[in-house]
Design a protein around this motif. Structure first.
Motif, PDB file in Angstrom:
ATOM      1  N   LYS A   1      -5.096  -5.735  -5.848  1.00 30.25           N
ATOM      2  CA  LYS A   1      -5.896  -4.865  -6.700  1.00 30.25           C
ATOM      3  C   LYS A   1      -5.451  -3.420  -6.541  1.00 30.25           C
ATOM      4  N   ASP A   2      -5.588  -2.702  -7.615  1.00 33.84           N
ATOM      5  CA  ASP A   2      -5.276  -1.275  -7.652  1.00 33.84           C
ATOM      6  C   ASP A   2      -6.596  -0.548  -7.481  1.00 33.84           C
ATOM      7  N   GLN A   3      -6.772   0.048  -6.316  1.00 31.73           N
ATOM      8  CA  GLN A   3      -8.043   0.721  -6.018  1.00 31.73           C
ATOM      9  C   GLN A   3      -8.294   1.909  -6.945  1.00 31.73           C
ATOM     10  N   ASP A   4      -7.244   2.677  -7.255  1.00 34.22           N
ATOM     11  CA  ASP A   4      -7.411   3.863  -8.100  1.00 34.22           C
ATOM     12  C   ASP A   4      -7.825   3.485  -9.520  1.00 34.22           C
ATOM     13  N   ALA A   5      -7.147   2.526 -10.096  1.00 33.87           N
ATOM     14  CA  ALA A   5      -7.448   2.113 -11.470  1.00 33.87           C
ATOM     15  C   ALA A   5      -8.568   1.084 -11.526  1.00 33.87           C
ATOM     16  N   LYS A   6      -9.043   0.650 -10.345  1.00 28.80           N
ATOM     17  CA  LYS A   6     -10.093  -0.371 -10.267  1.00 28.80           C
ATOM     18  C   LYS A   6      -9.704  -1.589 -11.109  1.00 28.80           C
ATOM     19  N   GLU A   7      -8.465  -2.058 -10.876  1.00 30.16           N
ATOM     20  CA  GLU A   7      -7.896  -3.105 -11.707  1.00 30.16           C
ATOM     21  C   GLU A   7      -7.408  -4.269 -10.843  1.00 30.16           C
TER      22      GLU A   7
ATOM     23  N   LYS B   1       4.728  -0.630 -11.590  1.00 29.34           N
ATOM     24  CA  LYS B   1       4.510   0.049 -10.309  1.00 29.34           C
ATOM     25  C   LYS B   1       5.747  -0.058  -9.415  1.00 29.34           C
TER      26      LYS B   1
ATOM     27  N   GLY C   1       0.833   1.629  -3.805  1.00 31.78           N
ATOM     28  CA  GLY C   1      -0.564   2.024  -3.889  1.00 31.78           C
ATOM     29  C   GLY C   1      -1.453   0.846  -4.265  1.00 31.78           C
TER      30      GLY C   1
ATOM     31  N   GLU D   1       0.836  -1.210   0.000  1.00 28.21           N
ATOM     32  CA  GLU D   1       0.000   0.000   0.000  1.00 28.21           C
ATOM     33  C   GLU D   1       0.867   1.254   0.000  1.00 28.21           C
TER      34      GLU D   1
ATOM     35  N   GLN E   1      -3.556  -2.631  -3.032  1.00 24.41           N
ATOM     36  CA  GLN E   1      -4.185  -3.278  -1.892  1.00 24.41           C
ATOM     37  C   GLN E   1      -3.958  -4.786  -1.992  1.00 24.41           C
TER      38      GLN E   1
END
Length: 170
Positions: A150-156, A79, A30, A26, A32
């Motif tokens: 999962k990438d919360q910002d990119a919803k991926e 990343k 960034g 995190e 999760q």
């Protein structure tokens, strides 16, 4: 080496990993990390497309494997490279980026264990990509932790990471 072995040593390692790993991802990427599964394992070997091992020794001796498939590496590598301020498009850097990533995670783990008054050190990380690694269950206890990323910002969805902990039996 101490002969007074802590009977809860394995649990302390697992709890520490369970706290450090998601926080590390995190904070640095960034991303999760949600623990999907955990438990002792009796696998006599392992082989992953991307696998890095970091050994540790001292009052506790063992290895931590950070493993993932190609999809997860493909999603995470940019990343991780950005977090190290490295151009992720330079293919020759991929292996060293993954080695350093695993090394930093293990260094955090060992630092936490040292804060708990355990004397131990880590060895340099080892690239074990696509290699069959036999596990001697007679001399090691084995635990596996599986994390959904999962990438919360990119919803991926980014795949899964497998953390395999081997602890030497005494």
């Amino acid at each position: 080496m101490s002969l007074n072995i802590d009977p809860l040593l394995d649990e302390k390692f697992i709890l520490t990993i369970s706290q450090i790993f998601p926080e590390f991802l995190e904070k640095n990427l960034g991303v999760q990390a949600v623990r999907e599964a955990f438990g002792p394992s009796k696998n006599e070997g392992l082989c992953y497309e991307n696998c890095t091992s970091v050994s540790f020794h001292g009052e506790a001796t063992g290895q931590l494997f950070l493993a993932m498939d190609g999809y997860t590496k493909l999603k995470l590598l940019p990343k991780i490279a950005r977090s190290f301020h490295i151009d992720p498009t330079i293919r020759s850097h991929a292996a060293s980026i993954m080695l350093e990533f695993a090394n930093q995670i293990c260094a955090e783990l060992i630092s936490e264990m040292k804060l708990g008054r355990f004397k131990m050190d880590i060895l340099p990380p080892e690239n074990l990509n696509n290699k069959l690694i036999p596990i001697d269950l007679e001399h090691h206890r084995q635990y596996i932790l599986i994390y959904f990323l999962k990438d919360q910002d990119a919803k991926e969805y980014l795949g899964r990471i497998y953390l395999i902990l081997l602890m030497q039996k005494y």
